[in-house]
Design a protein around this motif. Structure first.
Motif, PDB file in Angstrom:
ATOM      1  N   HIS A   7       0.591  -1.319   0.061  1.00  8.88           N
ATOM      2  CA  HIS A   7      -0.100   0.210   0.039  1.00  8.88           C
ATOM      3  C   HIS A   7       0.904   1.360   0.052  1.00  8.88           C
ATOM      4  O   HIS A   7       0.694   2.316  -0.542  1.00  8.88           O
ATOM      5  CB  HIS A   7      -1.053  -0.126   1.258  1.00  8.88           C
ATOM      6  N   LEU A   8       2.239   1.106   0.891  1.00  5.81           N
ATOM      7  CA  LEU A   8       2.837   2.513   0.958  1.00  5.81           C
ATOM      8  C   LEU A   8       4.045   2.367   0.080  1.00  5.81           C
ATOM      9  O   LEU A   8       4.918   3.165   0.341  1.00  5.81           O
ATOM     10  CB  LEU A   8       3.044   2.503   2.520  1.00  5.81           C
ATOM     11  N   GLN A   9       4.176   1.369  -0.976  1.00  3.85           N
ATOM     12  CA  GLN A   9       5.436   1.210  -1.419  1.00  3.85           C
ATOM     13  C   GLN A   9       5.914   2.491  -2.454  1.00  3.85           C
ATOM     14  O   GLN A   9       7.143   2.901  -2.243  1.00  3.85           O
ATOM     15  CB  GLN A   9       5.285  -0.028  -2.503  1.00  3.85           C
ATOM     16  N   GLU A  10       5.024   3.363  -3.089  1.00  2.00           N
ATOM     17  CA  GLU A  10       5.403   4.409  -3.738  1.00  2.00           C
ATOM     18  C   GLU A  10       5.871   5.462  -2.642  1.00  2.00           C
ATOM     19  O   GLU A  10       7.019   6.270  -3.156  1.00  2.00           O
ATOM     20  CB  GLU A  10       4.211   4.959  -4.603  1.00  2.00           C
ATOM     21  N   ARG A  11       5.242   5.683  -1.525  1.00  2.00           N
ATOM     22  CA  ARG A  11       5.762   6.582  -0.731  1.00  2.00           C
ATOM     23  C   ARG A  11       7.110   6.308   0.107  1.00  2.00           C
ATOM     24  O   ARG A  11       7.777   7.031  -0.017  1.00  2.00           O
ATOM     25  CB  ARG A  11       4.764   6.385   0.571  1.00  2.00           C
ATOM     26  N   PHE A  12       7.348   4.918   0.142  1.00  2.00           N
ATOM     27  CA  PHE A  12       8.519   4.516   0.537  1.00  2.00           C
ATOM     28  C   PHE A  12       9.687   4.793  -0.512  1.00  2.00           C
ATOM     29  O   PHE A  12      10.851   5.179  -0.051  1.00  2.00           O
ATOM     30  CB  PHE A  12       8.707   3.053   0.830  1.00  2.00           C
ATOM     31  N   LYS A  13       9.383   4.463  -1.849  1.00  2.00           N
ATOM     32  CA  LYS A  13      10.440   4.822  -2.727  1.00  2.00           C
ATOM     33  C   LYS A  13      10.833   6.497  -2.760  1.00  2.00           C
ATOM     34  O   LYS A  13      11.827   6.666  -2.940  1.00  2.00           O
ATOM     35  CB  LYS A  13       9.566   4.226  -3.955  1.00  2.00           C
ATOM     36  N   ARG A  14       9.762   7.154  -2.689  1.00  2.54           N
ATOM     37  CA  ARG A  14       9.997   8.636  -2.798  1.00  2.54           C
ATOM     38  C   ARG A  14      10.673   9.014  -1.506  1.00  2.54           C
ATOM     39  O   ARG A  14      11.902   9.903  -1.625  1.00  2.54           O
ATOM     40  CB  ARG A  14       8.710   9.394  -2.708  1.00  2.54           C
ATOM     41  N   PHE A  15      10.581   8.595  -0.421  1.00  2.76           N
ATOM     42  CA  PHE A  15      11.494   8.661   0.627  1.00  2.76           C
ATOM     43  C   PHE A  15      12.683   7.988   0.565  1.00  2.76           C
ATOM     44  O   PHE A  15      13.706   8.821   0.856  1.00  2.76           O
ATOM     45  CB  PHE A  15      10.791   7.672   1.946  1.00  2.76           C
ATOM     46  N   ALA A  16      12.841   6.951  -0.383  1.00  2.00           N
ATOM     47  CA  ALA A  16      14.231   6.581  -0.510  1.00  2.00           C
ATOM     48  C   ALA A  16      15.059   7.455  -1.377  1.00  2.00           C
ATOM     49  O   ALA A  16      16.394   7.519  -1.211  1.00  2.00           O
ATOM     50  CB  ALA A  16      14.218   5.058  -0.839  1.00  2.00           C
ATOM     51  N   LEU A  17      14.544   7.951  -2.261  1.00  2.00           N
ATOM     52  CA  LEU A  17      15.114   8.965  -3.303  1.00  2.00           C
ATOM     53  C   LEU A  17      15.517  10.123  -2.814  1.00  2.00           C
ATOM     54  O   LEU A  17      16.314  10.711  -3.053  1.00  2.00           O
ATOM     55  CB  LEU A  17      14.148   9.315  -4.558  1.00  2.00           C
ATOM     56  N   ARG A  18      14.971  10.501  -1.409  1.00  2.27           N
ATOM     57  CA  ARG A  18      15.683  11.522  -0.929  1.00  2.27           C
ATOM     58  C   ARG A  18      17.215  11.347  -0.429  1.00  2.27           C
ATOM     59  O   ARG A  18      17.797  12.224  -0.024  1.00  2.27           O
ATOM     60  CB  ARG A  18      14.704  12.072   0.312  1.00  2.27           C
ATOM     61  N   PHE A  19      17.431  10.012  -0.172  1.00  2.00           N
ATOM     62  CA  PHE A  19      18.906   9.707  -0.024  1.00  2.00           C
ATOM     63  C   PHE A  19      19.655   9.164  -0.973  1.00  2.00           C
ATOM     64  O   PHE A  19      20.944   9.362  -1.016  1.00  2.00           O
ATOM     65  CB  PHE A  19      18.912   8.581   1.280  1.00  2.00           C
TER      66      PHE A  19
END
Length: 174
Positions: free
Chosen positions: A16-28
């Motif tokens: 459900h939150l995979q895209e949100r986690f991906k955007r979060f990871a892209l910050r790093f």
């Protein structure tokens, strides 16, 4: 039964939150592939602990923390093992044959011998600071209690001496 529910909680929350986690990871991380790899690694790290996760909120919190930690670890590894592009012009490049490299080494060694044996200590100092340390005339002159013009003259004489002796050596070797 409880075990299946815990597996579902982790999987559903992650999906459900995979895209949100991906955007979060892209910050790093610098690109999407690295971010996706970090998400997979985070999920794999959490999977053995799925039986301790009891709610979607807990799954989300653990996943967020794990993704962040995996991203930071990945970023640190990239910083530690940074690559440097090959510059073919640097040091003659990899296309030089062994004979050319040996000849260049012999030339450098001959010039070093000339500098050590034929130049005065002041000329050696000026040459080193001007050619290798790339200092300006005024700075060298100030440090050596000389006039900038005198530094230029000494450097010119040193270069001329090196050139003349090296040319004589080359003529004798032919």
């Amino acid at each position: 039964m409880l075990n299946d529910k815990n597996k579902d909680t982790l999987v559903v929350t992650f999906s459900h939150l995979q895209e949100r986690f991906k955007r979060f990871a892209l910050r790093f991380l610098p690109n999407e592939e690295d971010a996706e790899d970090a998400l997979q690694e985070a999920f794999c790290k959490l999977w053995p602990h799925h039986d301790t996760i009891h709610s979607p909120k807990e799954a989300e919190a653990l996943m967020t923390t794990t993704v962040k930690n995996v991203c930071i670890d990945s970023w640190r590894k990239q910083q530690r093992y940074q690559t440097v592009e090959i510059d073919p012009d640097r040091d003659g490049g990899i296309t030089d044959c062994l004979d050319e490299q040996l000849e260049r080494d012999e030339t450098y060694a001959a010039v070093e011998r000339i500098i050590r044996s034929r130049l005065t200590p002041i000329q050696q100092e000026i040459l080193r600071r001007k050619e290798f340390e790339e200092e300006d005339y005024e700075h060298i002159a100030h440090d050596l209690n000389m006039q900038p013009a005198a530094v230029r003259v000494q450097l010119s004489r040193a270069r001329k001496t090196i050139r003349e002796i090296y040319q004589r050596m080359e003529e004798r070797s032919k």
